[in-house]
Motif scaffolding. Structure first.
Motif, PDB file in Angstrom:
ATOM      1  N   LEU A 455       0.827  -1.207   0.000  1.00 31.60           N
ATOM      2  CA  LEU A 455       0.000   0.000   0.000  1.00 31.60           C
ATOM      3  C   LEU A 455       0.863   1.259   0.000  1.00 31.60           C
ATOM      4  O   LEU A 455       0.496   2.282  -0.597  1.00 31.60           O
ATOM      5  CB  LEU A 455      -0.943  -0.016   1.200  1.00 31.60           C
ATOM      6  N   LEU A 456       2.009   1.201   0.662  1.00 31.26           N
ATOM      7  CA  LEU A 456       2.937   2.330   0.610  1.00 31.26           C
ATOM      8  C   LEU A 456       3.488   2.525  -0.800  1.00 31.26           C
ATOM      9  O   LEU A 456       3.674   3.660  -1.253  1.00 31.26           O
ATOM     10  CB  LEU A 456       4.086   2.114   1.607  1.00 31.26           C
ATOM     11  N   VAL A 457       3.747   1.424  -1.491  1.00 32.36           N
ATOM     12  CA  VAL A 457       4.205   1.529  -2.887  1.00 32.36           C
ATOM     13  C   VAL A 457       3.143   2.223  -3.732  1.00 32.36           C
ATOM     14  O   VAL A 457       3.441   3.136  -4.514  1.00 32.36           O
ATOM     15  CB  VAL A 457       4.531   0.134  -3.460  1.00 32.36           C
ATOM     16  N   VAL A 458       1.898   1.795  -3.582  1.00 34.58           N
ATOM     17  CA  VAL A 458       0.813   2.423  -4.352  1.00 34.58           C
ATOM     18  C   VAL A 458       0.701   3.897  -4.003  1.00 34.58           C
ATOM     19  O   VAL A 458       0.546   4.758  -4.886  1.00 34.58           O
ATOM     20  CB  VAL A 458      -0.513   1.682  -4.077  1.00 34.58           C
ATOM     21  N   ARG A 459       0.789   4.219  -2.726  1.00 31.26           N
ATOM     22  CA  ARG A 459       0.670   5.613  -2.298  1.00 31.26           C
ATOM     23  C   ARG A 459       1.781   6.473  -2.875  1.00 31.26           C
ATOM     24  O   ARG A 459       1.548   7.583  -3.364  1.00 31.26           O
ATOM     25  CB  ARG A 459       0.703   5.681  -0.777  1.00 31.26           C
TER      26      ARG A 459
END
Length: 539
Positions: A455-459
């Protein structure tokens, strides 16, 4: 069916030899390089068509029975035979290998990686395909070893000649690790063959066959030796350190095949050789295998969290490589449970990982082509990726791949990991349940950590400010998600969204990820009867 399976294994080798020969006058076209790349697409397409026909003709009512078998004496003095066959365990891996190789050849036709002659590239790609397909189709221990080794040289050259920064060191690390593991594995396979009097994997897997001649000590030594070679290829922590370097340096198609196919050879070996042929030795080492698998799940997730944090200069390609260590940990945990539930979960997770991680490596390779970097700090800058605003279809597909990788219900990544943990919840008789419950809890924690870093990658990569001001700032000057003091976002150059050839190469993986998540019975219906028979001593 026999001819189809033989064609699936032999056709890539014939195609590899043909790729090195001068093209016939009528097939040269205006560009010889494109002609040989077209040859690669044609051959891999023919192999995929044969694999699909093989799956269509497979007797789905009896998936535990070896089908399309060929059994020819090769070296009578050693009782080594050219023995081919597929069942519900190997068929999905054969189709996955044929599909991924075809998609890689198609992608390379439009986007050939920078390097030497395409002739050598296509020949190596087809040789690699032949070796991986043979690994899943052969039923003789010595042929398995030869096929297992056959993939090493092509992958070494794909990394060393067509890779990126640090390619030589990464290629050497890959070849040394895998070769040393294979030498030890060969000793274990020879021990099994000598002590039992046969190298036939089907005969050795039955309770009333030559396996009964293997003493407990022989099984322990065989599992230890064979397991080391398979663990290196899987990769099992702490024998994984070659993987991040190889993935980071490899060309896009090399990373796709390395993650999608080559890692599966190790876990397939555990299921096909260690579990049925040396069950006593496997039961002794299963708790240690499960412990290392659980540590690998946590370690891979923590490494990814370290790479994704701001200021770490983490490489997105390296992050996905470390995520593979964690995902393959679930596969090995399911195998170590020695239960039908766990092993079925491991086989399902194998296929899911091949589809999802293959898609992610395709996407990250395309991201590097567009931006010239996969550095997360650069991609998260105010004029960095912000893919939702700049290339919404590309950003949406990257987010889809990340969500699928974290194992959300309804997508392929969910079922394998869940079943592997169920297997650890109630392991086979004779295994310590408290220990496996601990490993299950560790794996559950790993799923939370996986969700966090993805999710951090997507963010950081997909989100970000919408560019609307001029002039354009250098890539990665600031991260609006982490606080832009001006509150404004500089304009960024246009980024091409998904091209037609990228749609063609990526759509099958996305569609199959959804189908496998919504209809898991299609795969589990193939593997479960074969697994039940394998664990039941051929009964």
């Amino acid at each position: 069916m026999q001819l189809l399976l033989a064609a699936v294994v032999v056709l890539p080798l014939v195609g590899a030899l043909a790729a090195l020969l001068p093209a016939p006058p009528g097939l040269r076209g205006k560009n010889p390089d494109q002609a040989v790349l077209r040859h690669g697409v044609t051959v891999t397409g023919a192999v995929l068509a044969a694999a699909v026909a093989l799956a269509a003709g497979f007797d789905h009512d009896h998936p535990a029975r070896m089908q399309a078998t060929t059994d020819i004496s090769w070296i009578p003095a050693l009782d080594i035979r050219i023995h081919l066959g597929i069942d519900g365990i190997s068929l999905p891996l054969v189709v996955l290998t044929a599909l991924l190789t075809f998609l890689c050849a198609l992608y390379s036709y439009f986007h050939m990686p920078t390097g030497p002659s395409p002739k050598a590239f296509v020949a190596l790609l087809l040789t690699l395909e032949a070796g991986t397909l043979a690994t899943f189709a052969v039923l003789d221990l010595m042929l398995f070893f030869l096929a297992f080794e056959m993939v090493l040289i092509p992958m070494y050259f794909l990394i060393a000649r067509w890779g990126g920064a640090g390619k030589q060191a990464a290629a050497w690390k890959f070849i040394l690790y895998t070769l040393l593991g294979s030498v030890v594995m060969l000793l274990g396979l020879l021990l099994i063959g000598v002590k039992s009097g046969t190298f036939d994997m089907v005969a050795l897997a039955t309770d009333n066959g030559p396996k009964t001649q293997l003493s407990h000590t022989v099984q322990l030594l065989a599992v230890l030796a064979v397991g080391i070679g398979l663990a290196v290829k899987s990769p099992l922590w702490p024998l994984h350190s070659w993987l991040p370097d190889a993935h980071t340096a490899a060309p896009t198609v090399g990373s796709v095949l390395l993650a999608g196919v080559l890692l599966k050879m190790g876990t397939y070996g555990f299921v096909r050789i260690a579990l049925p042929i040396t069950p006593e030795g496997m039961q002794t080492f299963a708790p240690y295998l499960a412990a290392l698998a659980a540590v690998g799940i946590i370690y891979g997730s923590l490494a990814c969290l370290a790479l994704v944090r701001k200021g770490a200069k983490g490489d997105l390609k390296r992050l996905i490589a470390y995520s593979s260590v964690g995902h393959m940990g679930f596969v090995l945990l399911g195998i170590a449970s020695m239960t039908p539930t766990g092993v079925n979960g491991a086989l399902f997770a194998n296929i899911a990982h091949g589809l999802i991680t293959g898609l992610l490596f395709f996407l990250v390779g395309a991201l590097k082509d567009r931006y010239g970097t996969t550095d997360l700090d650069a991609l998260a800058g105010s004029t960095g990726a912000a893919l939702y605003g700049r290339a919404p279809r590309f950003g949406g597909l990257l987010a889809f791949g990340a969500v699928a990788s974290l194992g959300i219900p309804g997508l392929a990544g969910f079922w394998g990991e869940m079943l592997a943990m169920f297997g650890a919840f109630r392991p086979a008789a004779g295994l310590s349940r408290p220990a496996f419950l601990t490993f299950m809890v560790m794996a559950g924690l790993g799923t939370l950590l996986t969700a966090a870093y993805l999710l951090l990658v997507v963010r950081r990569v997909c989100m970000g400010g919408t560019p609307h001001l001029a002039p354009t700032a250098p890539l990665g000057t600031a991260d609006p998600a982490d606080g832009d003091p001006s509150g404004e976002t500089a304009a960024a150059p246009a980024v091409p969204d998904i091209a037609r050839y990228e749609y063609a190469a990526w759509t099958p993986l996305a569609v199959l990820t959804v189908l496998a998540g919504l209809w898991p019975a299609a795969l589990l219906g193939l593997t479960d009867p074969a697994v039940q028979q394998l664990l039941g001593g051929g009964k």
